[in-house]
Design a protein around this motif. Structure first.
Motif, PDB file in Angstrom:
ATOM      1  N   UNK A  39      -7.247   9.779  -5.468  1.00 26.66           N
ATOM      2  CA  UNK A  39      -6.136  10.370  -6.406  1.00 26.66           C
ATOM      3  C   UNK A  39      -6.702  10.566  -7.997  1.00 26.66           C
ATOM      4  N   UNK A  40      -6.179  11.548  -8.503  1.00 25.42           N
ATOM      5  CA  UNK A  40      -6.683  12.000  -9.825  1.00 25.42           C
ATOM      6  C   UNK A  40      -5.427  12.386 -10.574  1.00 25.42           C
ATOM      7  N   UNK A  41      -5.339  11.723 -12.016  1.00 27.41           N
ATOM      8  CA  UNK A  41      -4.467  12.303 -12.879  1.00 27.41           C
ATOM      9  C   UNK A  41      -5.291  12.345 -14.269  1.00 27.41           C
ATOM     10  N   UNK A  42      -4.503  12.439 -15.228  1.00 30.88           N
ATOM     11  CA  UNK A  42      -5.289  12.568 -16.780  1.00 30.88           C
ATOM     12  C   UNK A  42      -6.008  11.039 -17.051  1.00 30.88           C
ATOM     13  N   UNK A  43      -5.185   9.902 -16.992  1.00 30.45           N
ATOM     14  CA  UNK A  43      -5.823   8.808 -17.112  1.00 30.45           C
ATOM     15  C   UNK A  43      -6.523   7.935 -15.979  1.00 30.45           C
ATOM     16  N   UNK A  44      -5.604   8.215 -14.811  1.00 28.72           N
ATOM     17  CA  UNK A  44      -5.712   7.536 -13.706  1.00 28.72           C
ATOM     18  C   UNK A  44      -4.835   6.518 -13.503  1.00 28.72           C
ATOM     19  N   UNK A  45      -3.963   6.140 -14.536  1.00 33.19           N
ATOM     20  CA  UNK A  45      -3.077   4.873 -14.477  1.00 33.19           C
ATOM     21  C   UNK A  45      -2.002   5.326 -13.645  1.00 33.19           C
ATOM     22  N   UNK A  46      -1.292   6.280 -14.002  1.00 34.92           N
ATOM     23  CA  UNK A  46       0.020   6.614 -13.437  1.00 34.92           C
ATOM     24  C   UNK A  46      -0.152   6.736 -11.654  1.00 34.92           C
ATOM     25  N   UNK A  47      -1.109   7.508 -11.037  1.00 35.56           N
ATOM     26  CA  UNK A  47      -1.195   7.505  -9.765  1.00 35.56           C
ATOM     27  C   UNK A  47      -1.650   6.252  -9.180  1.00 35.56           C
ATOM     28  N   UNK A  48      -2.399   5.459  -9.718  1.00 36.02           N
ATOM     29  CA  UNK A  48      -2.799   3.982  -9.704  1.00 36.02           C
ATOM     30  C   UNK A  48      -1.702   3.062  -9.539  1.00 36.02           C
ATOM     31  N   UNK A  49      -0.907   3.064 -10.252  1.00 42.01           N
ATOM     32  CA  UNK A  49       0.530   2.300 -10.227  1.00 42.01           C
ATOM     33  C   UNK A  49       1.421   2.863  -9.055  1.00 42.01           C
ATOM     34  N   UNK A  50       1.472   4.082  -8.904  1.00 41.56           N
ATOM     35  CA  UNK A  50       2.560   4.446  -7.938  1.00 41.56           C
ATOM     36  C   UNK A  50       1.830   4.405  -6.578  1.00 41.56           C
ATOM     37  N   UNK A  51       0.701   4.650  -6.379  1.00 41.24           N
ATOM     38  CA  UNK A  51       0.235   4.390  -4.855  1.00 41.24           C
ATOM     39  C   UNK A  51       0.106   3.005  -4.402  1.00 41.24           C
ATOM     40  N   UNK A  52       0.117   1.860  -5.546  1.00 39.89           N
ATOM     41  CA  UNK A  52      -0.028   0.611  -4.925  1.00 39.89           C
ATOM     42  C   UNK A  52       1.340  -0.045  -4.765  1.00 39.89           C
ATOM     43  N   UNK A  53       2.284   1.021  -5.042  1.00 37.16           N
ATOM     44  CA  UNK A  53       3.755   0.655  -4.531  1.00 37.16           C
ATOM     45  C   UNK A  53       3.814   0.709  -2.941  1.00 37.16           C
ATOM     46  N   UNK A  54       3.122   1.508  -2.277  1.00 32.56           N
ATOM     47  CA  UNK A  54       3.244   1.751  -0.959  1.00 32.56           C
ATOM     48  C   UNK A  54       2.536   0.488   0.061  1.00 32.56           C
ATOM     49  N   UNK A  55       3.179   0.036   1.168  1.00 34.90           N
ATOM     50  CA  UNK A  55       2.486  -0.697   2.194  1.00 34.90           C
ATOM     51  C   UNK A  55       1.214  -0.216   2.607  1.00 34.90           C
ATOM     52  N   UNK A  56       0.400  -1.142   2.602  1.00 33.36           N
ATOM     53  CA  UNK A  56      -1.111  -0.784   3.322  1.00 33.36           C
ATOM     54  C   UNK A  56      -2.044  -0.281   2.186  1.00 33.36           C
ATOM     55  N   UNK A  57      -1.547   0.191   1.073  1.00 32.54           N
ATOM     56  CA  UNK A  57      -2.380   1.118   0.065  1.00 32.54           C
ATOM     57  C   UNK A  57      -2.856   0.199  -0.833  1.00 32.54           C
ATOM     58  N   UNK A  58      -4.319   0.125  -0.875  1.00 34.69           N
ATOM     59  CA  UNK A  58      -4.929  -0.497  -2.046  1.00 34.69           C
ATOM     60  C   UNK A  58      -5.775   0.285  -2.832  1.00 34.69           C
ATOM     61  N   UNK A  59      -5.106   1.068  -3.926  1.00 33.50           N
ATOM     62  CA  UNK A  59      -5.529   1.994  -4.646  1.00 33.50           C
ATOM     63  C   UNK A  59      -6.317   1.248  -5.846  1.00 33.50           C
ATOM     64  N   UNK A  60      -7.526   1.834  -6.421  1.00 38.08           N
ATOM     65  CA  UNK A  60      -8.127   1.165  -7.467  1.00 38.08           C
ATOM     66  C   UNK A  60      -8.726   2.272  -8.423  1.00 38.08           C
ATOM     67  N   UNK A  61      -8.656   2.026  -9.626  1.00 37.31           N
ATOM     68  CA  UNK A  61      -9.142   3.062 -10.615  1.00 37.31           C
ATOM     69  C   UNK A  61     -10.385   2.492 -10.829  1.00 37.31           C
ATOM     70  N   UNK A  62     -11.268   3.456 -10.434  1.00 38.15           N
ATOM     71  CA  UNK A  62     -12.853   3.298 -10.630  1.00 38.15           C
ATOM     72  C   UNK A  62     -13.538   4.271 -11.741  1.00 38.15           C
ATOM     73  N   UNK A  63     -14.314   3.743 -12.790  1.00 39.84           N
ATOM     74  CA  UNK A  63     -14.880   4.639 -13.492  1.00 39.84           C
ATOM     75  C   UNK A  63     -16.328   4.233 -13.460  1.00 39.84           C
ATOM     76  N   UNK A  64     -16.885   3.397 -12.763  1.00 42.41           N
ATOM     77  CA  UNK A  64     -18.176   2.914 -12.718  1.00 42.41           C
ATOM     78  C   UNK A  64     -18.561   2.747 -11.150  1.00 42.41           C
ATOM     79  N   UNK A  65     -19.947   3.211 -10.685  1.00 42.67           N
ATOM     80  CA  UNK A  65     -20.212   3.179  -9.424  1.00 42.67           C
ATOM     81  C   UNK A  65     -20.139   1.912  -8.741  1.00 42.67           C
TER      82      UNK A  65
END
Length: 158
Positions: free
Chosen positions: A63-89
């Motif tokens: 998932x990609x948005x401007x900052x990453x924050x919005x899609x990160x928050x929204x995705x983690x509201x769903x069961x079984x989703x473990x979304x993490x914003x990563x800007x380092x390898x």
């Protein structure tokens, strides 16, 4: 591997580059939008990627948005989703190896395509270290929290 990818208008240009890169790596990509840079709402794309994972149509998401924050928050509201914003390898592979992260989130206004490609490669090449009891124990605790607060969550579906 089957990958679901989505982005809002701010993430659209980077999504296009990342989608092509993931395909060049040999993965099957399902593009869930946005399909242009017209203003759009990030929760719609976070939900679309999350639903693809929940339904088994994809093994991992991006998932990609401007900052990453919005899609990160929204995705983690769903069961079984473990979304993490990563800007380092390190986080991009360690999140999978230790925490079974299944959605990589990036901010298109924060990073460029070269770093995005490195992050995606680290993420897609990583595997959850299920032989490590401590990582399995911790993941099970995360799933137990999810089950307490998301009654519709299926305990071992993801």
């Amino acid at each position: 591997m089957k990958i679901a990818i989505g982005a809002d208008h701010a993430g659209f240009p980077l999504k296009e580059e990342v989608r092509a890169y993931v395909e060049r790596l040999g993965h099957e990509v399902t593009d869930l939008g946005a399909y242009n840079a017209e203003p759009s709402d990030y929760p719609d794309f976070a939900e679309a990627v999350g639903r693809a994972l929940m339904a088994g149509r994809a093994e991992r998401g991006i998932l990609i948005c401007g900052s990453g924050v919005g899609v990160n928050v929204a995705a983690n509201k769903m069961p079984g989703i473990r979304a993490c914003m990563c800007h380092d390898t390190y986080s991009a592979h360690q999140g999978v190896e230790h925490d079974d992260m299944n959605v990589l989130v990036m901010g298109a206004r924060i990073i460029g395509s070269a770093l995005a490609f490195d992050l995606v490669a680290a993420y897609l090449n990583a595997r959850f270290q299920k032989q490590e009891e401590r990582f399995v124990r911790r993941l099970n605790k995360v799933k137990a929290i999810e089950a307490r607060y998301m009654p519709e969550a299926q305990s071992d579906s993801h």
